[in-house]
Motif scaffolding. Structure first.
Motif, PDB file in Angstrom:
ATOM      1  N   TYR A   1      36.887   8.390 -21.318  1.00 40.98           N
ATOM      2  CA  TYR A   1      35.721   9.165 -21.755  1.00 40.98           C
ATOM      3  C   TYR A   1      36.206  10.350 -22.558  1.00 40.98           C
ATOM      4  O   TYR A   1      36.954  11.173 -22.053  1.00 40.98           O
TER       5      TYR A   1
ATOM      6  N   VAL B   1      38.595  17.599 -23.302  1.00 41.15           N
ATOM      7  CA  VAL B   1      39.413  16.754 -22.426  1.00 41.15           C
ATOM      8  C   VAL B   1      39.028  15.292 -22.565  1.00 41.15           C
ATOM      9  O   VAL B   1      37.915  14.958 -22.928  1.00 41.15           O
ATOM     10  N   LYS B   2      40.024  14.453 -22.276  1.00 45.98           N
ATOM     11  CA  LYS B   2      39.759  13.025 -22.216  1.00 45.98           C
ATOM     12  C   LYS B   2      39.906  12.607 -20.759  1.00 45.98           C
ATOM     13  O   LYS B   2      40.922  12.901 -20.122  1.00 45.98           O
ATOM     14  N   ILE B   3      38.868  11.926 -20.248  1.00 46.61           N
ATOM     15  CA  ILE B   3      38.949  11.462 -18.868  1.00 46.61           C
ATOM     16  C   ILE B   3      39.334   9.993 -18.871  1.00 46.61           C
ATOM     17  O   ILE B   3      38.631   9.157 -19.438  1.00 46.61           O
ATOM     18  N   GLU B   4      40.453   9.707 -18.254  1.00 43.08           N
ATOM     19  CA  GLU B   4      40.890   8.321 -18.162  1.00 43.08           C
ATOM     20  C   GLU B   4      40.360   7.748 -16.857  1.00 43.08           C
ATOM     21  O   GLU B   4      40.972   7.918 -15.803  1.00 43.08           O
ATOM     22  N   ALA B   5      39.225   7.082 -16.933  1.00 43.31           N
ATOM     23  CA  ALA B   5      38.579   6.555 -15.727  1.00 43.31           C
ATOM     24  C   ALA B   5      39.276   5.297 -15.259  1.00 43.31           C
ATOM     25  O   ALA B   5      39.390   5.054 -14.060  1.00 43.31           O
TER      26      ALA B   5
ATOM     27  N   GLY C   1      35.403   8.905  -7.487  1.00 37.98           N
ATOM     28  CA  GLY C   1      35.920   9.306  -8.789  1.00 37.98           C
ATOM     29  C   GLY C   1      37.144   8.522  -9.214  1.00 37.98           C
ATOM     30  O   GLY C   1      37.742   8.801 -10.250  1.00 37.98           O
TER      31      GLY C   1
ATOM     32  N   ASP D   1      42.883   6.745  -8.968  1.00 35.37           N
ATOM     33  CA  ASP D   1      43.088   7.329 -10.293  1.00 35.37           C
ATOM     34  C   ASP D   1      43.050   6.293 -11.415  1.00 35.37           C
ATOM     35  O   ASP D   1      43.862   6.315 -12.339  1.00 35.37           O
TER      36      ASP D   1
END
Ligand SMILES: Nc1ncnc2c1ncn2[C@@H]1O[C@H](COP(=O)(O)OP(=O)(O)O)[C@@H](O)[C@H]1O
Ligand SMILES: [Mg+2]
Lengths: 404, 229
Positions: free
Chosen positions: B14, B19-23, B44, B218
């Motif tokens: 995302y 920031v980039k969220i690595e889902a 999460g 994670d």
């Protein structure tokens, strides 16, 4: 289909809003229908009145001089019997022409008297004007010098009240002389048409009038002509104009030509202009209504975001979502159109029954205008529903599902 | 057993501007016919994201999603909607029933999209509601049903077009223990009927039922535990 059912349900679930969103379109369509039906009705009633005396009628009147610089306005005695003959024989578009001698006289019967317009006309007048006779008869060619008269309703009432005037004698008073006439007919009640009021008219044979009453030589007060068809009216007017223009040594104010066709055209033109003005107002209201619908639909897309997400998750394609919203907005406007049509019909009938009776006005509801109203409102729904529907279809299913 | 869906090195990132969220970070896994797959992991960790990608509701940023061997990345919306409609049944934590429709109509909806004729889909919807134990609640609206009942309607809806697998994202998350147990039994029944299930859950009882338990942390698969089935 399923979509219709689904859409109906969602419309019903929010009745007040659905109704409010319709208002603009309802008003617009109501206005369109009222304007169209009243406009058409007006045109029809005026046309009917104007043509009730017959069609293709052309009137030639003498010109008027004076009227300014202290001079009294006066009709010229410009038209002659010879002109009548020439118009009939030399103008190819003219079917028939007659001369009339007119005057205003005191009329007596026993102890009663009244004033009336007396027209002396050849029996050919009945071929040009559709003068309806309610009782008695008209005069024929071989009565051209007889002292016979056809009288209007008003005169009949003033002199005879409820008595039958047929066969009775009246006097037309001319200076010190009295001329006696026998009543052979009574005109049907018509009202004022084309500068002529048959209700207050006494019609006598041309020669009787010319020699005995008016004692004129060759002058006529006006010329009444007819063209072969409505289409020929314009050329007939031009031919007559050309003829008289040359005769009167290019003095165009010596005569006036009035054609029924031209009057009808003016009427229909003014109705058209009025229609156009009112329809553009209605169009504005439709656009405003459309924007209202768009607004409501956008709100509804936002509100139903989650629902859209669910539908997508269980297999509704974007196209399907788009169609659902489009159908919804079209249905709203279509319904609004239907309500508008009903109100429009109701409204024009109400207006007519309140004000229009006296003029013989009747709303004319053209099926085409209903179709147009439906079509226009559905198109408004389609056009203004397009953007909200597109927005709905472009939602991402995940985002939509996340929406609270 | 036949492979139903396979993920190859799937990433979901995302981009939040700063920031980039690595889902999801390089998930590779396959689901086979008849499996009862449980996905567990802390909040999460990317479980829902993974399920959405498996259910073709979302697309990965990187990597491949193969449905019955076909690459889904180039598929048009219409095709994806068709697959969601016919091959996949989704059950959400918050039921996600359409509030204006009755239980029966909610179950019929996927069949409407599939073009099943009215009589046939009504019959099937009734059978499914019977199966989930709601044969006597068919005309109730969602707000007239308890959470457990709503979730069972959602399961019936997920089964409507006889999908190849069912995805459930914390289906018992909003349910009391008793309703949770009923749902557990229903899932067991479906599994016994040969349905393929992929369930994200914290419910230990459900976890114990699975044929495979995938632990996510994670955005990565931490461990896979297979049980004899
Ligand atoms: N639409 C989104 N935009 C930004 N971040 C998201 C979005 N969806 C999920 N995330 C983030 O991705 C991560 C994984 O989320 P999710 O898959 O919902 O986890 P889980 O279901 O395991 O609790 C979380 O850090 C979450 O904040
Ligand atoms: Mg989650």
């Amino acid at each position: 289909m399923e979509i219709l059912k689904e859409v109906t349900r969602s419309l019903l679930s929010n009745k007040v809003r659905t109704f409010l969103s319709m208002l603009g379109i309802v008003i617009g369509v109501t206005a369109v229908i009222m304007v169209m039906s009243l406009g058409a009705g007006m045109k029809e009633s005026v046309t009917k009145r104007l043509t009730s005396l017959g069609s293709n009628i052309i009137l030639v009147m003498p010109g008027i001089v004076g009227g300014s610089g202290g001079k009294i306005a006066q009709a010229l005695e410009s038209l002659q019997e010879e002109d009548v003959k020439d118009i009939e024989s030399m103008c190819p578009s003219v079917k028939k022409a007659i001369g009339l001698i007119t005057g205003n006289f005191l009329i007596q019967h026993r102890d009663k008297n009244t004033r009336a317009s007396v027209y002396a006309a050849p029996s050919g007048i009945f071929q040009i004007l559709n003068l309806k006779i309610s009782s008695g008869r008209s005069f024929s060619e071989d009565e051209e010098e007889k002292n016979v008269a056809i009288i209007g309703q008003e005169i009949a009432y003033n002199l005879f009240e409820d008595e039958n005037p047929l066969g009775k004698k009246i006097y037309i008073v001319q200076g010190g002389r009295k001329l006696i006439f026998e009543i052979i007919g009574v005109f049907a009640k018509t009202g004022n048409i084309l500068m002529l009021n048959p209700d207050n008219l006494i019609l006598i044979p041309y020669n009787t009038g010319k020699y005995k009453l008016f004692q004129s030589h060759k002058n006529v007060s006006m010329i009444l002509a007819s063209s072969f068809s409505p289409e020929a009216a314009e050329s007939a007017v031009m031919e007559i104009d050309h003829l008289l223009y040359n005769k009167f040594h290019q003095q165009e104010n010596y005569y006036r030509i009035i054609s029924q066709e031209a009057i009808l055209n003016v009427v229909s033109e003014s109705v058209s202009i009025m229609n156009l003005v009112l329809l553009s107002i209605a169009a504005v209201s439709l656009v405003v209504g459309g924007i209202g619908i768009m607004n409501i639909m956008l709100v509804s897309v936002v509100e139903r975001t989650r629902e859209i997400g669910i539908k997508m998750a269980i297999g509704a394609s974007r196209t399907r979502i788009m169609i659902e919203f489009l159908v919804e907005s079209i249905m709203i406007t279509f319904l609004a159109g239907a309500i508008g049509i009903l109100l429009g019909i109701l409204g024009s009938n109400t207006i007519v029954s309140a004000f229009g009776k006296a003029y013989g006005l009747k709303p004319v509801i053209n099926p085409l205008s209903l179709l147009v109203a439906f079509g226009v409102s559905a198109s408004v729904g389609l056009f203004f529903g397009l953007y909200p529907a597109y927005r709905a279809s472009k939602l991402s299913p995940i985002e939509a599902l996340r929406y609270e | 057993m036949k492979e139903i869906v396979r993920l190859e090195n799937v990433w979901k990132i995302y981009d939040m501007g700063e920031v980039k969220i690595e889902a999801l970070r390089g998930i590779t896994l396959e689901i086979r016919e008849g499996e009862y797959v449980i996905i567990v992991g802390p909040s999460g960790s990317g479980k829902s994201t993974l399920l959405h990608i498996l259910g073709l509701l979302d697309k990965p940023t990187k990597g491949l999603v193969l449905m019955e061997g076909q690459d889904t990345s180039k598929m048009k919306d219409k095709k994806l909607a068709h697959l969601r409609n016919r091959k996949i049944g989704f059950v959400f934590q918050s039921y996600n029933l359409l509030p204006r429709l009755s239980a029966l109509e909610n179950v019929e909806l996927p069949m409407i999209y599939a073009g099943v004729p009215p009589r046939k889909r009504r019959k099937r919807a009734l059978e499914l509601l019977e199966l989930v134990g709601l044969g006597n609640r068919i005309h109730h609206r969602p707000n007239q049903l308890s959470g457990g009942q709503q979730q069972r309607v959602a399961v019936a809806r997920a089964l409507a077009n006889d999908p190849v697998f069912i995805l459930a994202d914390e289906p018992t998350g909003n349910l009391d223990t008793k309703s949770g147990e009923e749902l557990l039994k229903l899932f067991r029944k479906l599994h016994e009927m040969g349905k393929t299930l992929v369930v994200v859950t914290h419910n230990l009882e459900i976890v114990s039922e699975g044929t495979r338990v995938i632990r996510i942390k994670d955005g990565m698969i931490e461990s896979v535990e297979r049980r004899g089935a």
